[in-house]
Design an enzyme around this catalytic site. Structure first.
Site, PDB file in Angstrom:
ATOM      1  N   GLU A 128       0.885  -1.178   0.000  1.00  0.00           N
ATOM      2  CA  GLU A 128       0.000   0.000   0.000  1.00  0.00           C
ATOM      3  C   GLU A 128       0.913   1.214   0.000  1.00  0.00           C
ATOM      4  O   GLU A 128       1.778   1.344   0.863  1.00  0.00           O
ATOM      5  CB  GLU A 128      -0.924  -0.027   1.213  1.00  0.00           C
ATOM      6  CG  GLU A 128      -1.901  -1.208   1.215  1.00  0.00           C
ATOM      7  CD  GLU A 128      -2.713  -1.357  -0.054  1.00  0.00           C
ATOM      8  OE1 GLU A 128      -3.036  -0.326  -0.691  1.00  0.00           O
ATOM      9  OE2 GLU A 128      -3.014  -2.495  -0.445  1.00  0.00           O
TER      10      GLU A 128
ATOM     11  N   CYS B  44      -1.680   8.703   4.494  1.00  0.00           N
ATOM     12  CA  CYS B  44      -1.727   8.380   3.064  1.00  0.00           C
ATOM     13  C   CYS B  44      -3.049   8.827   2.481  1.00  0.00           C
ATOM     14  O   CYS B  44      -3.165   9.094   1.302  1.00  0.00           O
ATOM     15  CB  CYS B  44      -1.520   6.896   2.868  1.00  0.00           C
ATOM     16  SG  CYS B  44      -2.536   5.958   3.985  1.00  0.00           S
TER      17      CYS B  44
HETATM   18  P1  NAD Z   1       9.068   5.087   2.967  1.00  0.00           P
HETATM   19  O1  NAD Z   1       8.773   4.502   1.631  1.00  0.00           O
HETATM   20  O2  NAD Z   1      10.106   6.126   3.062  1.00  0.00           O
HETATM   21  O3  NAD Z   1       9.522   3.931   3.981  1.00  0.00           O
HETATM   22  C1  NAD Z   1       8.759   2.748   4.183  1.00  0.00           C
HETATM   23  C2  NAD Z   1       9.693   1.667   4.706  1.00  0.00           C
HETATM   24  O4  NAD Z   1      10.575   1.285   3.658  1.00  0.00           O
HETATM   25  C3  NAD Z   1      10.575   2.136   5.870  1.00  0.00           C
HETATM   26  O5  NAD Z   1      10.714   1.065   6.781  1.00  0.00           O
HETATM   27  C4  NAD Z   1      11.885   2.468   5.192  1.00  0.00           C
HETATM   28  O6  NAD Z   1      12.997   2.360   6.048  1.00  0.00           O
HETATM   29  C5  NAD Z   1      11.943   1.405   4.106  1.00  0.00           C
HETATM   30  N1  NAD Z   1      12.768   1.747   2.946  1.00  0.00           N
HETATM   31  C6  NAD Z   1      12.945   2.963   2.377  1.00  0.00           C
HETATM   32  N2  NAD Z   1      13.734   2.853   1.288  1.00  0.00           N
HETATM   33  C7  NAD Z   1      14.045   1.532   1.156  1.00  0.00           C
HETATM   34  C8  NAD Z   1      14.821   0.777   0.223  1.00  0.00           C
HETATM   35  N3  NAD Z   1      15.411   1.376  -0.815  1.00  0.00           N
HETATM   36  N4  NAD Z   1      14.917  -0.558   0.401  1.00  0.00           N
HETATM   37  C9  NAD Z   1      14.288  -1.167   1.434  1.00  0.00           C
HETATM   38  N5  NAD Z   1      13.552  -0.500   2.352  1.00  0.00           N
HETATM   39  C10 NAD Z   1      13.425   0.825   2.215  1.00  0.00           C
HETATM   40  O7  NAD Z   1       7.669   5.595   3.566  1.00  0.00           O
HETATM   41  P2  NAD Z   1       7.382   6.444   4.887  1.00  0.00           P
HETATM   42  O8  NAD Z   1       7.932   7.823   4.714  1.00  0.00           O
HETATM   43  O9  NAD Z   1       7.759   5.689   6.098  1.00  0.00           O
HETATM   44  O10 NAD Z   1       5.791   6.507   4.848  1.00  0.00           O
HETATM   45  C11 NAD Z   1       5.098   7.452   4.088  1.00  0.00           C
HETATM   46  C12 NAD Z   1       4.604   6.855   2.798  1.00  0.00           C
HETATM   47  O11 NAD Z   1       3.766   5.736   3.073  1.00  0.00           O
HETATM   48  C13 NAD Z   1       3.748   7.817   2.013  1.00  0.00           C
HETATM   49  O12 NAD Z   1       4.054   7.716   0.656  1.00  0.00           O
HETATM   50  C14 NAD Z   1       2.329   7.319   2.283  1.00  0.00           C
HETATM   51  O13 NAD Z   1       1.391   7.659   1.285  1.00  0.00           O
HETATM   52  C15 NAD Z   1       2.547   5.850   2.372  1.00  0.00           C
HETATM   53  N6  NAD Z   1       1.481   5.198   3.122  1.00  0.00           N
HETATM   54  C16 NAD Z   1       0.544   4.510   2.411  1.00  0.00           C
HETATM   55  C17 NAD Z   1      -0.503   3.891   3.078  1.00  0.00           C
HETATM   56  C18 NAD Z   1      -1.549   3.131   2.324  1.00  0.00           C
HETATM   57  O14 NAD Z   1      -2.314   2.400   2.950  1.00  0.00           O
HETATM   58  N7  NAD Z   1      -1.630   3.272   1.011  1.00  0.00           N
HETATM   59  C19 NAD Z   1      -0.577   3.971   4.469  1.00  0.00           C
HETATM   60  C20 NAD Z   1       0.418   4.671   5.157  1.00  0.00           C
HETATM   61  C21 NAD Z   1       1.450   5.276   4.466  1.00  0.00           C
END
Ligand code: NAD
Length: 543
Positions: free
Chosen positions: A293, A327
């Site tokens: 998501e 989100c």
């Molecule tokens: P993010 O993508 O920065 O990080 C998510 C996770 O991925 C973290 O644990 C991070 O450390 C890890 N990560 C980041 N880069 C990586 C890589 N290259 N390889 C492996 N792991 C990696 O997201 P965030 O800032 O924590 O959260 C915000 C985002 O989440 C927003 O885009 C929001 O829209 C989305 N979100 C979506 C929903 C949904 O249900 N659609 C719900 C909540 C948040």
């Protein structure tokens, strides 16, 4: 073995407590907040039931109070990820052979511990670590999470009850096996409940898990782990590591036993991970399940028949609660010219009434954004808007990071429906508004549908049923969670299963049976009670 088909307790949404002045819950929470603020925690990773400390410590501090650290965590490396995979694989046999009633009991107990003795601690950790006001924390870290645990148990039993038909002489059955290998839960900063659901949903279905949270959610992640342990989750079922994302990915996605990714986070990261899994596809024992998501550019569109006050409240709550870091947060709005003056007046009145500051002061509606990276990105977009003659900042626009990462709720008015902040996800308290000509309702719906690659949430406001019906058709694929005369945030487990399509994710609807189905690999069993003893069929005889 139990000689009975047990019914699970009826799942009900956890009531949201008020935290009104002098309430029991408020007094207790204030006490726990003060205690936690005065401690300096040394937070370990949890691998195979052991607390693992490393020499590499990183400090955790409240986003709203960056000079007062709450503690430190032990940062892990590739070796810790390997240890977590090994622990998950060695816990797997016993866990998948455990009866479903026992797995259910663990997570039902976790829900009751969370809603009871851990309630204040979980709220305090989320308020301090992620800068949520008490209401935002209560609906996320306590109520939504308890709902995930309880409703998922119900959905699990509903899935297990789905069985095929049997003809005379046969018995056909379907067994819902967990996946072979381990599941990787990779979780975001913004919802404590999502972090816990991403690791617990596959575990409930009999899988073992390696969980890597966002580094800005570790403070509350450690409390989730305490609850799992108190609920009796056996060692190795969920293993929590704090490792840089790409470094963790290198180990996780290069392992034969990698069985699935349960991700919530940004679209770009998810696409990179999918590519990596695709490149390695021939290495895995099974085709991994990929559930993600991701981002959103969530809309509010008002028809000229809408009521200005309702639209304004949907915007002030939908765009700015938890600093727009949901989100589902409204971040672009389409308002008819005839309605805009009134909507603007109401919206500005709400914004000027908002108080911004630490969530430890309960009168603050707005708190800090999560970290410096996010602060710098958001202030950059605000500066660009200030310097662009095509747009005007009609509310907010100030920011300050001397005490914490504070961005004032900001409203940008644009004449260009394709202006960058109408299309890209910013993930902060910035709302962009496009005022359209009242005659152009149908064209505006096309703009809503086509201006962004995302399709997560959206809201339509109108008193005219024909207009609502037209929007319903035209915006069929524009949002996975679609709201009529309501703000686009605040989905409740068991009521509005959550998830979006297009660039917003695989739409596997967290908090529903659809998500749980991704964590099983069914086995069909056909048993013949009287097998044939002659190979010939009647048609082989001439007469
Ligand atoms: P993010 O993508 O920065 O990080 C998510 C996770 O991925 C973290 O644990 C991070 O450390 C890890 N990560 C980041 N880069 C990586 C890589 N290259 N390889 C492996 N792991 C990696 O997201 P965030 O800032 O924590 O959260 C915000 C985002 O989440 C927003 O885009 C929001 O829209 C989305 N979100 C979506 C929903 C949904 O249900 N659609 C719900 C909540 C948040």
């Amino acid at each position: 073995m139990s000689n009975a088909f047990f019914n699970v307790p009826v799942a009900k949404n956890e009531p949201v407590l008020s935290y009104a002045p002098k309430s029991k819950e408020k007094i207790e929470l204030k006490k726990v907040l003060a205690e936690m603020k005065s401690q300096y925690l040394d937070i370990p990773m949890y691998i195979g039931g052991n607390k693992i400390y490393s020499d590499h410590k990183k400090e955790i501090f409240p986003p709203h109070d960056v000079k007062n650290p709450l503690g430190q965590y032990s940062q892990g490396n590739s070796g810790h990820v390997q240890m977590a995979i090994d622990a998950a694989l060695s816990a797997k046999k016993d866990w998948e052979n455990m009866s479903w009633q026992d797995r259910a009991a663990i997570f039902l107990k976790a829900a009751d511990l969370l809603a009871g003795p851990f309630r204040a601690k979980m709220n305090a950790a989320t308020m301090l670590g992620q800068s949520k006001n008490v209401y935002q924390s209560e609906i996320d870290a306590v109520c939504e999470l308890a709902d995930f645990f309880r409703f998922n148990v119900r959905y699990m039993t509903e899935i297990y009850q789905q069985q095929p038909e049997s003809m005379p002489g046969l018995w056909n059955r379907l067994e819902y096996r967990p996946l072979e290998g381990y599941v990787f839960a990779l979780t975001p900063f913004n919802f404590t409940s999502i972090a816990a659901n991403l690791c617990s949903a596959p575990a409930l279905m009999g899988n073992t898990v390696v969980w890597k949270p966002s580094e800005t959610q570790i403070y509350s992640a450690a409390v989730i782990m305490e609850i799992y342990e108190a609920a009796g989750l056996p060692p190795g079922v969920i293993n929590l590591v704090y490792v840089d994302g790409p470094q963790a990915g290198e180990v996780i996605f290069n392992h034969k036993e990698f069985a699935g990714l349960h991700f919530t986070g940004s679209t770009g990261v998810f696409q990179k991970l999918w590519q990596k899994i695709g490149q390695n596809i021939s290495m895995y024992k099974s085709y991994p399940r990929i559930v993600g998501e991701t981002g959103g550019k969530d809309f509010v569109v008002a028809h000229p028949s809408a009521l200005a006050k309702e639209v304004a409240v949907a915007l002030s709550r939908g765009a700015f609660e938890f600093q727009g870091q949901k989100c589902s947060a409204a971040s672009r709005a389409y308002i008819p010219a005839s309605l805009w003056p009134e909507v603007e007046r109401f919206l500005k009145a709400d914004l000027s009434d908002f108080k911004m500051g630490s969530p430890e002061n309960f009168t603050n509606f707005i708190n800090a954004v999560i970290d410096e990276k996010s602060f710098d990105k958001l202030s950059g977009f605000i500066d660009n808007a200030k310097n662009d003659s095509n747009v005007r900042i009609v509310a907010g626009g100030h920011y300050d990071k001397t005490v914490g990462y504070f961005i004032e709720p900001t409203v940008i008015l644009t004449k260009d429906p394709h202006y960058v902040t109408m299309c890209e996800e910013l993930f902060g308290p910035v709302l962009t508004i496009y005022v359209y000509d009242d005659e152009k309702w149908a064209e505006t719906l096309d703009l809503v549908d086509k201006s962004s690659p995302y399709a997560l949430t959206g809201a339509v406001f109108s008193q005219n049923r024909y207009a609502l019906a037209e929007a319903f058709e035209k915006l069929r694929h524009s949002a996975g969670n679609y709201y009529i005369n309501d703000k686009p945030t605040g989905a409740v487990v068991g009521q509005q299963p959550f998830g979006g399509g297009r660039a917003s994710g695989t739409n596997d609807k967290a908090g529903s049976h659809l998500n749980l189905l991704r964590w099983v690999s069914p086995r069909t069993i056909k048993e013949n009670f009287v097998p044939p003893a002659d190979y010939t069929y009647p048609f082989l005889a001439e007469e």
